[in-house]
Motif scaffolding. Structure first.
Motif, mmCIF file in Angstrom:
data_model
loop_
_atom_site.group_PDB
_atom_site.id
_atom_site.type_symbol
_atom_site.label_atom_id
_atom_site.label_comp_id
_atom_site.label_asym_id
_atom_site.label_seq_id
_atom_site.Cartn_x
_atom_site.Cartn_y
_atom_site.Cartn_z
ATOM 1 N N LEU A 61 -5.999 -3.737 8.429
ATOM 2 C CA LEU A 61 -4.995 -4.082 8.393
ATOM 3 C C LEU A 61 -4.043 -4.128 6.764
ATOM 4 O O LEU A 61 -3.590 -3.377 6.195
ATOM 5 C CB LEU A 61 -4.033 -4.859 9.126
ATOM 6 N N ARG A 62 -5.117 -4.728 6.296
ATOM 7 C CA ARG A 62 -4.320 -4.945 4.677
ATOM 8 C C ARG A 62 -5.074 -3.978 3.611
ATOM 9 O O ARG A 62 -4.174 -3.517 3.466
ATOM 10 C CB ARG A 62 -5.422 -6.043 3.922
ATOM 11 N N ARG A 63 -5.861 -2.913 3.470
ATOM 12 C CA ARG A 63 -6.172 -1.799 3.150
ATOM 13 C C ARG A 63 -4.854 -0.917 3.368
ATOM 14 O O ARG A 63 -4.476 -0.118 2.475
ATOM 15 C CB ARG A 63 -7.405 -1.216 3.513
ATOM 16 N N LYS A 64 -4.704 -0.815 4.860
ATOM 17 C CA LYS A 64 -3.103 -0.222 5.234
ATOM 18 C C LYS A 64 -2.416 0.155 4.966
ATOM 19 O O LYS A 64 -1.971 0.862 4.590
ATOM 20 C CB LYS A 64 -3.470 -0.464 6.865
ATOM 21 N N ALA A 65 -1.858 -1.355 4.947
ATOM 22 C CA ALA A 65 -0.718 -2.196 4.733
ATOM 23 C C ALA A 65 -0.990 -1.309 2.949
ATOM 24 O O ALA A 65 0.353 -1.381 1.952
ATOM 25 C CB ALA A 65 -0.042 -3.228 4.360
ATOM 26 N N ILE A 66 -1.418 -1.859 1.827
ATOM 27 C CA ILE A 66 -1.537 -1.217 0.034
ATOM 28 C C ILE A 66 -0.961 0.063 0.076
ATOM 29 O O ILE A 66 -0.557 0.278 -0.401
ATOM 30 C CB ILE A 66 -3.142 -2.246 0.199
ATOM 31 N N LEU A 67 -2.221 0.817 1.749
ATOM 32 C CA LEU A 67 -1.624 1.996 0.836
ATOM 33 C C LEU A 67 -0.873 2.812 0.815
ATOM 34 O O LEU A 67 -0.303 3.669 0.554
ATOM 35 C CB LEU A 67 -3.538 2.916 1.564
ATOM 36 N N LEU A 68 0.069 2.489 2.788
ATOM 37 C CA LEU A 68 1.007 2.432 2.773
ATOM 38 C C LEU A 68 2.410 2.452 1.354
ATOM 39 O O LEU A 68 2.847 3.544 1.157
ATOM 40 C CB LEU A 68 1.772 1.561 3.671
ATOM 41 N N ALA A 69 2.295 0.983 1.119
ATOM 42 C CA ALA A 69 2.920 0.930 -0.337
ATOM 43 C C ALA A 69 2.460 2.169 -1.573
ATOM 44 O O ALA A 69 3.471 2.253 -2.017
ATOM 45 C CB ALA A 69 2.801 -0.620 -0.801
ATOM 46 N N LYS A 70 1.607 2.310 -1.495
ATOM 47 C CA LYS A 70 0.700 3.459 -3.026
ATOM 48 C C LYS A 70 1.426 4.438 -2.608
ATOM 49 O O LYS A 70 2.254 5.070 -3.757
ATOM 50 C CB LYS A 70 -0.685 3.004 -2.868
ATOM 51 N N VAL A 71 1.540 4.801 -1.211
ATOM 52 C CA VAL A 71 1.979 6.962 -1.123
ATOM 53 C C VAL A 71 3.426 6.561 -1.538
ATOM 54 O O VAL A 71 3.452 7.495 -1.430
ATOM 55 C CB VAL A 71 0.909 7.227 0.173
ATOM 56 N N GLN A 72 4.337 5.155 -0.673
ATOM 57 C CA GLN A 72 5.084 5.547 -0.710
ATOM 58 C C GLN A 72 5.628 5.639 -2.443
ATOM 59 O O GLN A 72 7.340 5.924 -2.774
ATOM 60 C CB GLN A 72 6.211 4.048 -0.420
#
Ligand code: FAQ
Length: 311
Positions: A61-72
């Motif tokens: 979940l942590r990696r997913k939240a970080i990646l989502l923020a990066k792509v945004q």
């Protein structure tokens, strides 16, 4: 073009003053800036696709939240850049049409597939790392709106680079399979990352004029060299090997000597022949068409508000 105006413009550029949207500028300056900034914007937006591909498959979940923020963040960068390019007189719609028709370029790097989770680490580390190397000097580019957009973009890219390196650090210190995965990602992304800086200076048609007008502050080869010098020790620090047998420290020049980039591959990818080029452009066109209703709704809403304000 009026020689007196041209001389005044060139004197301002030479004095490191920013040129602003309403200032007089030579048509060729406007053209090359529109080309570079719009290509840069397209790269940010197309660049969301390889990583977006892993949001649903991030390992925690942590990696997913970080990646989502990066792509945004990348979407945000695209928006600042389209806005900066619009100040030169080309509409966003025209720029997007140029991308979709294949007339406008975007960075070659985004035509390679993301096969494993380690690719997400490699992109942050190498692709964002190369992007920062190129964009930090662009904070001093001569066109004000472009320079100012770069300030925030660079702060965000620096976070992106660290999150990518941190993924690689964990994989490289993990099981044998994880370490192999990290090395394989480095092997596949290393050379395409060096291509991001553009052709060698001797074959770069735009560099000389862009350096004179201070649109570019460093040449393609100088930035590529700096990137190699900074990145090789980072690979060594986590026990990975840069896939270049000719790589060797050169004491005399205070930098690494490195092997020849495959420029045939670069030009093929520029021509639209990259491994996943067709998929990338299809994804962009589909997104444009399927989300037409959002643009229509926003326009209808703006019109309604304007009518209300009039009444
Ligand atoms: N890909 O004469 P030059 C990011 C073209 S970072 C495709 O040397 P110039 C962040 C070039 O346009 C990536 N085409 O050109 C992110 C020209 O063709 P044209 C984007 C390339 O402009 C990270 C021709 O070759 N960054 O997206 C490439 O002086 C992770 C001859 O070349 C920028 O755009 C290439 N790699 O120098 C997002 C930075 N290289 O237009 C998501 C701003 C060259 O005449 C995830 N741009 N070409 O038909 C620049 O600094 C410059 O435009 C260069 C090229 C250095 C890219």
């Amino acid at each position: 073009e009026d020689p007196a105006k041209l001389a005044a413009f060139e004197a301002r550029v030479a004095a490191d003053e920013f040129i602003e949207p309403k200032d007089w500028m030579p048509e060729a300056y406007r053209r090359t800036l529109t080309r570079q900034i719009s290509q840069h914007a397209h790269s940010e937006i197309v660049g969301m696709l390889p990583e977006g591909n892993w949001i649903g498959r991030a390992p925690s979940l942590r990696r997913k939240a970080i990646l989502l923020a990066k792509v945004q963040d990348e979407a945000g960068h695209g928006l600042y850049l389209y806005s900066a390019a619009e100040t030169l007189g080309t509409s966003r719609r025209e720029m997007i049409e140029a991308l979709h028709s294949g007339k406008a370029k975007y960075s070659t790097i985004f035509n390679y597939p993301t096969l494993t989770w380690a690719d997400i680490g490699a992109i942050g580390w190498l692709v964002d790392g190369a992007a920062i190397m190129n964009q930090v000097p662009l904070q001093r580019t001569s066109y004000g709106p472009y320079a100012r957009a770069m300030v925030r973009v660079c702060k965000e890219e620096s976070f992106h680079q660290r999150q990518g390196y941190e993924i690689m650090m964990h994989l490289a210190a993990g099981t044998d399979d994880q370490k192999r995965m990290a090395q394989d990602a480095l092997n596949r992304w290393w050379w395409p990352s060096l291509m991001m800086f553009g052709p060698p200076d001797a074959d770069s048609p735009n560099t000389a004029q862009s350096m004179r007008w201070r649109i570019k502050r460093d040449t393609n080869d100088d930035l590529r060299q700096k990137f190699v010098d900074i990145t090789v020790p980072q690979a060594e620090a986590i026990g990975l090997t840069v896939p270049d047998r000719d790589l060797a420290w050169n004491d005399a020049k205070g930098g690494y000597d490195f092997g020849a980039v495959d420029w045939e591959e670069f030009y093929a990818v520029v021509r639209g022949e990259g491994p996943v080029a067709k998929e990338r452009m299809k994804a962009r066109r589909d997104a444009w068409e399927q989300n037409a209703w959002v643009r229509e709704a926003a326009a209808a809403h703006a019109e309604k508000r304007a009518r209300k304000a009039e009444a």
